[in-house]
Motif scaffolding. Structure first.
Motif, PDB file in Angstrom:
ATOM      1  N   CYS A   1       6.049   1.324   4.250  1.00  0.00           N
ATOM      2  CA  CYS A   1       5.183   0.999   5.388  1.00  0.00           C
ATOM      3  C   CYS A   1       5.829  -0.004   6.337  1.00  0.00           C
TER       4      CYS A   1
ATOM      5  N   LYS B   1      -2.706  -5.585   6.686  1.00  0.00           N
ATOM      6  CA  LYS B   1      -2.155  -4.303   6.241  1.00  0.00           C
ATOM      7  C   LYS B   1      -1.759  -4.363   4.768  1.00  0.00           C
TER       8      LYS B   1
ATOM      9  N   ILE C   1      -3.191  -1.984   1.796  1.00  0.00           N
ATOM     10  CA  ILE C   1      -2.355  -1.229   0.859  1.00  0.00           C
ATOM     11  C   ILE C   1      -2.738  -1.569  -0.572  1.00  0.00           C
TER      12      ILE C   1
ATOM     13  N   VAL D   1       0.671   6.076   1.245  1.00  0.00           N
ATOM     14  CA  VAL D   1       1.318   5.998   2.559  1.00  0.00           C
ATOM     15  C   VAL D   1       0.552   6.848   3.572  1.00  0.00           C
TER      16      VAL D   1
ATOM     17  N   VAL E   1      -2.447   4.902   4.683  1.00  0.00           N
ATOM     18  CA  VAL E   1      -2.056   3.792   5.563  1.00  0.00           C
ATOM     19  C   VAL E   1      -1.722   4.329   6.953  1.00  0.00           C
ATOM     20  N   GLU E   2      -1.017   5.454   7.015  1.00  0.00           N
ATOM     21  CA  GLU E   2      -0.689   6.042   8.317  1.00  0.00           C
ATOM     22  C   GLU E   2      -1.944   6.506   9.043  1.00  0.00           C
TER      23      GLU E   2
END
Length: 198
Positions: A106, A121, A125, A144, A147-148
């Motif tokens: 990330c 962030k 995560i 991931v 998170v994206e």
């Protein structure tokens, strides 16, 4: 069960602290200091498992840690699972790898400054991986992807920094036939000065 996740630098400065069991703040600070003292004095070539300090529960808890560059990642887990305890320790060790590798993906080679300046962030995560002391997800690609997705949502909303630009855009798109020159509200009469076009 995971009781705490502690990340601190080589000098013992906490960078991320998450307790899944209640401790008063002064007790948390003592636990952090004691944990740093226990972990930092160990050689790099020794086992990454050790008994918890006297403050966090002694032999009832295990500290599982990894030292990456300038950061220590420490997981405090309870050892009351008896036969399954070792399996949990292996899972938690895998979890450290997943957490660190996800941070790496990330932030493109994560460093201490990423933890400082992108704390929100990092917490997001961590919450994708662990919640309430229980492991939720160990599939790094899934974490991931979430998170994206969160990043795309934040960018589409624009956040607070884009609010002035959105306000100007909204005024431009109002399609008023004419800019009002006088506004009358009851007994109040407001004269609007001439505004230059945007």
């Amino acid at each position: 069960m995971i009781k705490a996740i502690l990340i601190f630098n080589n000098h013992g400065k906490p960078r991320l602290i998450r307790f899944y069991q209640y401790f008063a703040e002064d007790m948390q600070q003592q636990i952090i200091r004691e944990t740093f003292h226990l972990v930092s004095k160990r050689d790099d070539n020794v086992c990454n498992f050790l008994e918890g300090g006297s403050l966090i529960g002694g032999s009832d808890y295990k500290l599982i840690y990894r030292h990456y560059a300038t950061l220590y990642f420490v997981f405090c887990v309870d050892s009351s699972e008896s036969e399954l305890g070792i399996l949990d320790l292996i899972q938690v060790n895998l979890l450290q790898f997943v957490f660190v590798e996800t941070l790496d993906k990330c932030f493109e080679n994560v460093c201490e400054l990423d933890l400082i300046f992108h704390m929100d962030k990092v917490h997001y995560i961590l919450q994708e991986v662990v919640m309430g002391g229980m492991v939720l997800e160990t599939n790094m690609n899934e974490i991931v992807a979430q998170v994206e997705l969160q990043n795309r949502m934040e960018k589409s909303e624009g956040g607070l920094s884009a609010a002035p630009a959105r306000a100007v855009s909204a005024v431009k798109n109002m399609n008023l036939p004419e800019i009002p020159r006088n506004i009358n509200i009851g007994d109040i009469n407001i004269k609007v000065p001439s505004l230059s076009p945007f």
